[in-house]
Design a protein around this motif. Structure first.
Motif, PDB file in Angstrom:
ATOM      1  N   CYS A  40       0.880  -1.048  -0.079  1.00 49.76           N
ATOM      2  CA  CYS A  40      -0.006   0.095  -0.229  1.00 49.76           C
ATOM      3  C   CYS A  40       0.675   1.371   0.036  1.00 49.76           C
ATOM      4  N   GLU A  41       2.111   1.276   0.437  1.00 44.59           N
ATOM      5  CA  GLU A  41       2.919   2.452   0.547  1.00 44.59           C
ATOM      6  C   GLU A  41       3.291   2.831  -0.793  1.00 44.59           C
ATOM      7  N   GLU A  42       3.175   1.865  -1.970  1.00 44.41           N
ATOM      8  CA  GLU A  42       3.556   2.318  -3.197  1.00 44.41           C
ATOM      9  C   GLU A  42       2.402   2.945  -4.041  1.00 44.41           C
ATOM     10  N   ILE A  43       1.210   3.045  -3.505  1.00 44.82           N
ATOM     11  CA  ILE A  43       0.180   3.672  -4.332  1.00 44.82           C
ATOM     12  C   ILE A  43       0.434   5.061  -4.476  1.00 44.82           C
ATOM     13  N   ASN A  44      -0.122   5.664  -5.764  1.00 47.58           N
ATOM     14  CA  ASN A  44       0.299   6.962  -6.134  1.00 47.58           C
ATOM     15  C   ASN A  44      -0.824   7.735  -5.673  1.00 47.58           C
ATOM     16  N   VAL A  45      -0.631   9.262  -5.872  1.00 49.10           N
ATOM     17  CA  VAL A  45      -1.752  10.169  -5.643  1.00 49.10           C
ATOM     18  C   VAL A  45      -1.617  11.311  -6.611  1.00 49.10           C
ATOM     19  N   SER A  46      -2.688  11.618  -7.244  1.00 52.41           N
ATOM     20  CA  SER A  46      -2.531  12.578  -8.154  1.00 52.41           C
ATOM     21  C   SER A  46      -2.273  14.068  -7.494  1.00 52.41           C
ATOM     22  N   GLY A  47      -2.035  15.161  -8.267  1.00 53.43           N
ATOM     23  CA  GLY A  47      -1.841  16.245  -7.686  1.00 53.43           C
ATOM     24  C   GLY A  47      -0.284  16.568  -7.246  1.00 53.43           C
ATOM     25  N   SER A  48       0.100  17.737  -6.849  1.00 53.60           N
ATOM     26  CA  SER A  48       1.447  17.835  -6.457  1.00 53.60           C
ATOM     27  C   SER A  48       1.471  17.639  -5.066  1.00 53.60           C
ATOM     28  N   HIS A  75      -6.780  10.336  13.230  1.00 55.97           N
ATOM     29  CA  HIS A  75      -5.944  10.821  12.171  1.00 55.97           C
ATOM     30  C   HIS A  75      -4.931   9.620  11.759  1.00 55.97           C
ATOM     31  N   PHE A  76      -5.169   8.529  11.137  1.00 60.88           N
ATOM     32  CA  PHE A  76      -4.512   7.527  10.783  1.00 60.88           C
ATOM     33  C   PHE A  76      -3.150   7.926   9.732  1.00 60.88           C
ATOM     34  N   ARG A  77      -1.838   7.744  10.045  1.00 58.11           N
ATOM     35  CA  ARG A  77      -0.858   8.107   9.010  1.00 58.11           C
ATOM     36  C   ARG A  77      -0.459   7.207   8.370  1.00 58.11           C
ATOM     37  N   LEU A  83      -5.616   4.241   2.520  1.00 59.12           N
ATOM     38  CA  LEU A  83      -6.462   3.587   1.529  1.00 59.12           C
ATOM     39  C   LEU A  83      -7.451   2.999   2.239  1.00 59.12           C
ATOM     40  N   TYR A  84      -7.695   2.310   3.447  1.00 58.06           N
ATOM     41  CA  TYR A  84      -8.893   1.770   4.039  1.00 58.06           C
ATOM     42  C   TYR A  84      -9.888   3.075   4.152  1.00 58.06           C
ATOM     43  N   LYS A  85      -9.597   4.385   4.625  1.00 59.70           N
ATOM     44  CA  LYS A  85     -10.304   5.317   4.865  1.00 59.70           C
ATOM     45  C   LYS A  85     -11.121   5.839   3.453  1.00 59.70           C
ATOM     46  N   ALA A  86     -10.121   5.770   2.470  1.00 63.08           N
ATOM     47  CA  ALA A  86     -10.877   6.029   0.986  1.00 63.08           C
ATOM     48  C   ALA A  86     -11.831   5.131   0.557  1.00 63.08           C
ATOM     49  N   ILE A  87     -11.689   3.702   0.955  1.00 63.74           N
ATOM     50  CA  ILE A  87     -12.508   2.617   0.647  1.00 63.74           C
ATOM     51  C   ILE A  87     -13.860   2.653   1.428  1.00 63.74           C
ATOM     52  N   ARG A  88     -13.437   3.336   2.737  1.00 63.18           N
ATOM     53  CA  ARG A  88     -14.588   3.145   3.632  1.00 63.18           C
ATOM     54  C   ARG A  88     -15.677   4.289   3.497  1.00 63.18           C
ATOM     55  N   GLY A  89     -15.102   5.550   2.634  1.00 67.63           N
ATOM     56  CA  GLY A  89     -15.926   6.479   2.326  1.00 67.63           C
ATOM     57  C   GLY A  89     -16.752   6.188   1.075  1.00 67.63           C
ATOM     58  N   MET A  90     -16.480   5.016   0.442  1.00 67.73           N
ATOM     59  CA  MET A  90     -17.309   4.633  -0.773  1.00 67.73           C
ATOM     60  C   MET A  90     -18.154   3.484  -0.288  1.00 67.73           C
ATOM     61  N   ILE A 139       2.295   7.527  -1.749  1.00 67.78           N
ATOM     62  CA  ILE A 139       1.822   8.162  -0.544  1.00 67.78           C
ATOM     63  C   ILE A 139       2.700   7.695   0.757  1.00 67.78           C
ATOM     64  N   LYS A 140       3.885   6.953   0.384  1.00 67.14           N
ATOM     65  CA  LYS A 140       4.523   6.692   1.616  1.00 67.14           C
ATOM     66  C   LYS A 140       5.617   7.688   1.895  1.00 67.14           C
ATOM     67  N   ARG A 141       5.727   8.661   1.054  1.00 71.86           N
ATOM     68  CA  ARG A 141       6.580   9.981   1.456  1.00 71.86           C
ATOM     69  C   ARG A 141       5.888  10.841   2.310  1.00 71.86           C
ATOM     70  N   LEU A 142       4.190  10.993   1.823  1.00 74.21           N
ATOM     71  CA  LEU A 142       3.330  11.745   2.424  1.00 74.21           C
ATOM     72  C   LEU A 142       3.044  11.152   3.953  1.00 74.21           C
ATOM     73  N   SER A 143       3.137   9.928   4.004  1.00 71.93           N
ATOM     74  CA  SER A 143       2.651   9.392   5.308  1.00 71.93           C
ATOM     75  C   SER A 143       3.818   9.480   6.271  1.00 71.93           C
ATOM     76  N   HIS A 144       5.117   9.472   5.914  1.00 71.05           N
ATOM     77  CA  HIS A 144       6.243   9.650   6.414  1.00 71.05           C
ATOM     78  C   HIS A 144       6.345  10.890   7.006  1.00 71.05           C
ATOM     79  N   GLU A 145       6.149  11.958   6.320  1.00 66.41           N
ATOM     80  CA  GLU A 145       6.294  13.243   6.662  1.00 66.41           C
ATOM     81  C   GLU A 145       5.187  13.777   7.547  1.00 66.41           C
ATOM     82  N   VAL A 146       4.148  13.107   7.753  1.00 64.14           N
ATOM     83  CA  VAL A 146       2.992  13.481   8.706  1.00 64.14           C
ATOM     84  C   VAL A 146       2.897  12.664   9.865  1.00 64.14           C
ATOM     85  N   GLY A 147       3.971  11.820  10.032  1.00 65.27           N
ATOM     86  CA  GLY A 147       4.031  10.927  11.371  1.00 65.27           C
ATOM     87  C   GLY A 147       4.203   9.504  11.244  1.00 65.27           C
ATOM     88  N   TRP A 148       4.155   8.774   9.992  1.00 65.35           N
ATOM     89  CA  TRP A 148       4.187   7.450   9.836  1.00 65.35           C
ATOM     90  C   TRP A 148       5.562   6.965  10.354  1.00 65.35           C
TER      91      TRP A 148
END
Length: 197
Positions: A40-48, A75-77, A83-90, A139-148
Protein backbone atom coordinates in the motif's frame (compact mmCIF):
# COMPACT_ATOMS: atom_id res chain seq x y z
CA UNK A 1 -12.00 -7.60 -12.04
CA UNK A 2 -15.34 -9.10 -12.95
CA UNK A 3 -14.42 -12.67 -11.99
CA UNK A 4 -15.76 -13.81 -8.61
CA UNK A 5 -13.61 -16.35 -6.75
CA UNK A 6 -13.92 -17.94 -3.34
CA UNK A 7 -10.22 -17.39 -2.66
CA UNK A 8 -9.10 -13.82 -1.88
CA UNK A 9 -7.84 -11.69 -4.77
CA UNK A 10 -4.34 -10.37 -3.98
CA UNK A 11 -3.70 -6.94 -5.54
CA UNK A 12 -0.24 -5.37 -5.75
CA UNK A 13 -0.78 -1.71 -4.88
CA UNK A 14 2.41 -0.46 -6.56
CA UNK A 15 1.72 2.04 -9.34
CA UNK A 16 -2.03 2.36 -8.74
CA UNK A 17 -3.99 5.55 -8.14
CA UNK A 18 -5.55 5.89 -4.71
CA UNK A 19 -9.12 6.91 -5.58
CA UNK A 20 -9.53 4.73 -8.66
CA UNK A 21 -8.24 1.66 -6.85
CA UNK A 22 -10.47 2.40 -3.85
CA UNK A 23 -13.61 2.66 -6.01
CA UNK A 24 -12.95 -0.66 -7.75
CA UNK A 25 -12.14 -2.45 -4.48
CA UNK A 26 -15.26 -1.06 -2.79
CA UNK A 27 -17.50 -2.45 -5.55
CA UNK A 28 -15.79 -5.83 -5.32
CA UNK A 29 -16.08 -6.21 -1.54
CA UNK A 30 -19.73 -5.10 -1.65
CA UNK A 31 -20.42 -7.86 -4.18
CA UNK A 32 -18.90 -10.47 -1.83
CA UNK A 33 -15.33 -10.79 -3.13
CA UNK A 34 -12.51 -11.03 -0.58
CA UNK A 35 -9.68 -8.64 -1.46
CA UNK A 36 -6.12 -8.32 -0.11
CA UNK A 37 -3.97 -5.32 -1.09
CA UNK A 38 -0.21 -5.52 -0.51
CA UNK A 39 2.43 -2.78 -0.92
CA UNK A 40 0.00 0.00 0.00
CA UNK A 41 2.93 2.36 0.54
CA UNK A 42 3.62 2.38 -3.23
CA UNK A 43 0.15 3.70 -4.19
CA UNK A 44 0.26 7.01 -6.06
CA UNK A 45 -1.77 10.17 -5.50
CA UNK A 46 -2.57 12.71 -8.22
CA UNK A 47 -1.72 16.36 -7.68
CA UNK A 48 1.51 17.90 -6.42
CA UNK A 49 3.08 16.57 -3.25
CA UNK A 50 3.06 19.93 -1.50
CA UNK A 51 -0.70 20.46 -1.99
CA UNK A 52 -1.41 16.92 -0.81
CA UNK A 53 0.66 17.57 2.30
CA UNK A 54 -1.22 20.83 2.98
CA UNK A 55 -4.53 19.00 2.54
CA UNK A 56 -3.45 16.32 5.02
CA UNK A 57 -2.40 18.95 7.56
CA UNK A 58 -5.84 20.57 7.25
CA UNK A 59 -7.31 17.14 8.01
CA UNK A 60 -5.00 16.81 11.06
CA UNK A 61 -6.33 20.14 12.30
CA UNK A 62 -9.90 18.81 12.50
CA UNK A 63 -10.74 17.41 15.92
CA UNK A 64 -13.64 16.68 18.23
CA UNK A 65 -14.04 19.63 20.56
CA UNK A 66 -15.24 17.76 23.68
CA UNK A 67 -12.98 14.72 23.93
CA UNK A 68 -10.57 14.35 21.00
CA UNK A 69 -8.85 11.22 22.38
CA UNK A 70 -12.07 9.21 22.59
CA UNK A 71 -14.44 10.56 19.97
CA UNK A 72 -12.16 11.14 16.99
CA UNK A 73 -11.73 11.87 14.15
CA UNK A 74 -8.74 9.54 14.27
CA UNK A 75 -5.93 10.69 11.97
CA UNK A 76 -4.26 7.51 10.75
CA UNK A 77 -0.88 8.09 9.13
CA UNK A 78 -0.12 4.62 7.75
CA UNK A 79 -0.60 4.18 3.96
CA UNK A 80 -2.82 1.13 4.47
CA UNK A 81 -5.12 3.14 6.76
CA UNK A 82 -5.24 6.03 4.23
CA UNK A 83 -6.43 3.55 1.59
CA UNK A 84 -8.85 2.00 4.11
CA UNK A 85 -10.39 5.39 4.84
CA UNK A 86 -10.80 6.09 1.10
CA UNK A 87 -12.54 2.72 0.63
CA UNK A 88 -14.68 3.18 3.75
CA UNK A 89 -15.97 6.47 2.33
CA UNK A 90 -17.26 4.58 -0.73
CA UNK A 91 -19.01 1.85 1.31
CA UNK A 92 -22.16 2.23 3.47
CA UNK A 93 -20.09 1.22 6.49
CA UNK A 94 -22.76 2.01 9.10
CA UNK A 95 -25.09 -0.70 7.74
CA UNK A 96 -24.58 -4.40 8.36
CA UNK A 97 -23.97 -4.96 4.62
CA UNK A 98 -21.19 -2.35 4.55
CA UNK A 99 -19.62 -3.60 7.77
CA UNK A 100 -19.58 -7.15 6.36
CA UNK A 101 -17.97 -5.82 3.16
CA UNK A 102 -15.16 -4.13 5.11
CA UNK A 103 -14.53 -7.44 6.93
CA UNK A 104 -13.63 -8.93 3.53
CA UNK A 105 -10.83 -6.41 3.04
CA UNK A 106 -7.20 -6.74 4.18
CA UNK A 107 -4.54 -4.07 3.59
CA UNK A 108 -0.79 -4.36 4.20
CA UNK A 109 2.39 -2.34 3.85
CA UNK A 110 4.99 -4.48 2.12
CA UNK A 111 4.24 -8.11 1.26
CA UNK A 112 3.81 -10.18 4.45
CA UNK A 113 4.61 -13.93 4.45
CA UNK A 114 1.34 -15.59 3.46
CA UNK A 115 1.04 -13.41 0.35
CA UNK A 116 4.65 -13.27 -0.86
CA UNK A 117 4.25 -16.73 -2.42
CA UNK A 118 0.90 -15.95 -4.10
CA UNK A 119 0.08 -14.54 -7.50
CA UNK A 120 -0.49 -10.77 -7.31
CA UNK A 121 -2.79 -8.94 -9.70
CA UNK A 122 -2.99 -5.39 -11.03
CA UNK A 123 -6.11 -3.35 -11.84
CA UNK A 124 -5.62 -1.84 -15.33
CA UNK A 125 -8.32 0.83 -14.85
CA UNK A 126 -6.42 2.23 -11.85
CA UNK A 127 -2.82 2.07 -13.10
CA UNK A 128 -0.77 5.24 -12.85
CA UNK A 129 1.00 4.80 -16.20
CA UNK A 130 -2.32 4.93 -18.05
CA UNK A 131 -3.81 7.86 -16.13
CA UNK A 132 -1.18 10.12 -14.64
CA UNK A 133 1.75 12.19 -15.82
CA UNK A 134 5.23 11.15 -14.63
CA UNK A 135 6.72 12.47 -11.41
CA UNK A 136 3.73 12.04 -9.10
CA UNK A 137 4.82 10.59 -5.80
CA UNK A 138 3.50 7.63 -3.83
CA UNK A 139 1.88 8.05 -0.41
CA UNK A 140 4.90 6.54 1.38
CA UNK A 141 6.61 9.94 1.56
CA UNK A 142 3.41 11.74 2.54
CA UNK A 143 2.72 9.26 5.36
CA UNK A 144 6.33 9.50 6.54
CA UNK A 145 6.27 13.29 6.66
CA UNK A 146 3.00 13.47 8.62
CA UNK A 147 4.09 11.00 11.27
CA UNK A 148 4.19 7.38 10.02
CA UNK A 149 7.25 5.89 11.69
CA UNK A 150 7.75 2.59 9.83
CA UNK A 151 9.03 3.69 6.42
CA UNK A 152 12.58 2.46 7.07
CA UNK A 153 11.35 -0.83 8.53
CA UNK A 154 9.13 -1.55 5.51
CA UNK A 155 11.94 -0.62 3.10
CA UNK A 156 14.37 -2.96 4.87
CA UNK A 157 11.89 -5.86 4.90
CA UNK A 158 11.07 -5.29 1.21
CA UNK A 159 14.78 -5.46 0.28
CA UNK A 160 15.10 -8.80 2.11
CA UNK A 161 11.96 -10.15 0.42
CA UNK A 162 13.16 -9.12 -3.04
CA UNK A 163 16.57 -10.76 -2.47
CA UNK A 164 14.85 -13.99 -1.44
CA UNK A 165 12.56 -13.80 -4.49
CA UNK A 166 15.54 -13.41 -6.85
CA UNK A 167 17.30 -16.42 -5.26
CA UNK A 168 14.11 -18.50 -5.53
CA UNK A 169 13.71 -17.56 -9.21
CA UNK A 170 17.31 -18.54 -10.00
CA UNK A 171 16.84 -21.92 -8.28
CA UNK A 172 13.60 -22.50 -10.17
CA UNK A 173 15.17 -21.67 -13.57
CA UNK A 174 18.13 -23.99 -12.83
CA UNK A 175 15.74 -26.80 -11.81
CA UNK A 176 13.69 -26.42 -15.00
CA UNK A 177 16.83 -26.52 -17.15
CA UNK A 178 18.07 -29.64 -15.36
CA UNK A 179 14.66 -31.32 -15.76
CA UNK A 180 14.56 -30.51 -19.49
CA UNK A 181 18.09 -31.88 -19.98
CA UNK A 182 17.20 -35.05 -18.04
CA UNK A 183 14.02 -35.63 -20.06
CA UNK A 184 16.01 -35.28 -23.32
CA UNK A 185 18.58 -37.85 -22.21
CA UNK A 186 15.91 -40.49 -21.37
CA UNK A 187 14.42 -42.28 -24.41
CA UNK A 188 10.67 -41.89 -24.84
CA UNK A 189 8.46 -44.79 -23.79
CA UNK A 190 6.25 -45.75 -26.81
CA UNK A 191 3.42 -47.03 -24.58
CA UNK A 192 3.24 -43.78 -22.62
CA UNK A 193 3.47 -41.66 -25.80
CA UNK A 194 0.61 -43.61 -27.40
CA UNK A 195 -1.50 -42.94 -24.28
CA UNK A 196 -0.79 -39.21 -24.47
CA UNK A 197 1.77 -38.75 -21.69
Amino acid sequence: MSLFTSTPVVIDGKGHLLGRLASIISKQILSGQKVVVVRCEEINVSGSFFRNKLRYHQYLHKRHIVNPTRAGPFHFRAPSRILYKAIRGMVPHKTSRGAAALERLKLFEGVPPPYDKKKRMVVPEALRVLRLKPGRKCIKRLSHEVGWGYKDVVDRLEEKRKAKAVAYHERKVAATKARAAASKSVPANETLVSLGF
